[in-house]
Design a protein around this motif. Structure first.
Motif, PDB file in Angstrom:
ATOM      1  N   THR A  49       0.806 -52.423 -17.576  1.00  0.00           N
ATOM      2  CA  THR A  49       1.533 -53.265 -18.572  1.00  0.00           C
ATOM      3  C   THR A  49       2.710 -52.535 -19.207  1.00  0.00           C
ATOM      4  OG1 THR A  49      -0.195 -52.601 -19.956  1.00  0.00           O
ATOM      5  CG2 THR A  49      -0.669 -54.144 -19.649  1.00  0.00           C
ATOM      6  N   ARG A  81      -2.182 -54.938 -12.719  1.00  0.00           N
ATOM      7  CA  ARG A  81      -3.025 -56.027 -12.951  1.00  0.00           C
ATOM      8  C   ARG A  81      -4.688 -55.996 -13.171  1.00  0.00           C
ATOM      9  NH1 ARG A  81      -2.566 -62.137 -12.522  1.00  0.00           N
ATOM     10  NH2 ARG A  81      -2.537 -62.965 -14.859  1.00  0.00           N
ATOM     11  N   HIS A 140      -5.115 -50.833 -15.854  1.00  0.00           N
ATOM     12  CA  HIS A 140      -4.279 -51.759 -16.105  1.00  0.00           C
ATOM     13  C   HIS A 140      -2.783 -51.470 -17.108  1.00  0.00           C
ATOM     14  CE1 HIS A 140      -3.485 -55.657 -17.472  1.00  0.00           C
ATOM     15  NE2 HIS A 140      -3.782 -55.634 -18.732  1.00  0.00           N
ATOM     16  N   THR A 195      -3.344 -57.486 -21.753  1.00  0.00           N
ATOM     17  CA  THR A 195      -1.874 -58.500 -21.539  1.00  0.00           C
ATOM     18  C   THR A 195      -1.737 -58.870 -20.499  1.00  0.00           C
ATOM     19  OG1 THR A 195      -1.468 -57.550 -23.372  1.00  0.00           O
ATOM     20  CG2 THR A 195       0.191 -58.356 -22.268  1.00  0.00           C
ATOM     21  N   TYR A 196      -1.591 -59.993 -19.843  1.00  0.00           N
ATOM     22  CA  TYR A 196      -2.124 -60.542 -18.420  1.00  0.00           C
ATOM     23  C   TYR A 196      -3.167 -60.372 -17.650  1.00  0.00           C
ATOM     24  CZ  TYR A 196       3.299 -60.329 -20.005  1.00  0.00           C
ATOM     25  OH  TYR A 196       4.464 -59.789 -20.883  1.00  0.00           O
TER      26      TYR A 196
END
Length: 189
Positions: free
Chosen positions: A60, A68, A56, A87-88
């Protein structure tokens, strides 16, 4: 104990997954000496959380091999994730009860319907995070950044929101019974 504390400090400082860090379980003064679980010991869909978080981080940074984090429904209860880059990340329906997420980067993550009861999210960045329908009962949310976050229908009973930013957050149907709000930035009306 001294070495474990030093290794924990390194883990927190680098904000990564803890490559090469020896202890499989982190012990910290959380209530009655509660044991926190290291990402290396947590499995989700055949991979360790450590592997998922490493991929991940690459995602990012838009690097090759990055993926992801898909942690939908994962059992991350009592996980040691302070300073983690999420994040995300997709954390819909994840179990994060009593997890340590202090200083975690959760901007634009999806935590819809997640269980965050008693989680420690102090100083986490949850800018534009979706927390709709999540349970944050008894969570430590001091200094958290909820700017433009979606807290629709979230349960924040007895949550500590001291010095938190709720500016432009969606709060429709959120349950704040028994919350602590001292010196926070509230939503502009």
């Amino acid at each position: 104990a001294g070495r474990e504390q030093a290794e924990f400090a390194i883990f927190s400082k680098i904000g990564a997954v803890g490559r090469g860090i020896r202890p499989a379980v982190w012990r910290r003064a959380r209530g009655k000496g509660e044991t926190l679980r290291h990402p290396r010991t947590i499995m989700h869909e055949g991979k360790s959380l450590e592997e998922i978080l490493e991929a991940h981080i690459e995602f990012t940074r838009a690097r090759e091999g990055g993926v992801r984090a898909d942690l939908r429904g994962a059992d991350l209860s009592r996980a040691e994730l302070s300073g983690a880059m999420l994040t995300y990340a997709d954390l819909r329906g994840a179990r994060l009860e009593r997890a340590d997420l202090r200083g975690a980067k959760l901007a634009a993550a999806d935590l819809s319907e997640a269980n965050l009861r008693g989680a420690d999210l102090r100083n986490a960045d949850m800018t534009e995070t979706v927390v709709a329908g999540a349970d944050l009962t008894d969570a430590q949310l001091g200094g958290i950044e909820f700017f433009r976050a979606d807290l629709t229908g979230a349960k924040l009973c007895r949550a500590n929101l001291r010095a938190s930013n709720l500016r432009d957050a969606k709060l429709h149907g959120a349950d704040f019974r028994g919350y602590l709000l001292i010196g926070f930035l509230k939503r502009e009306l």
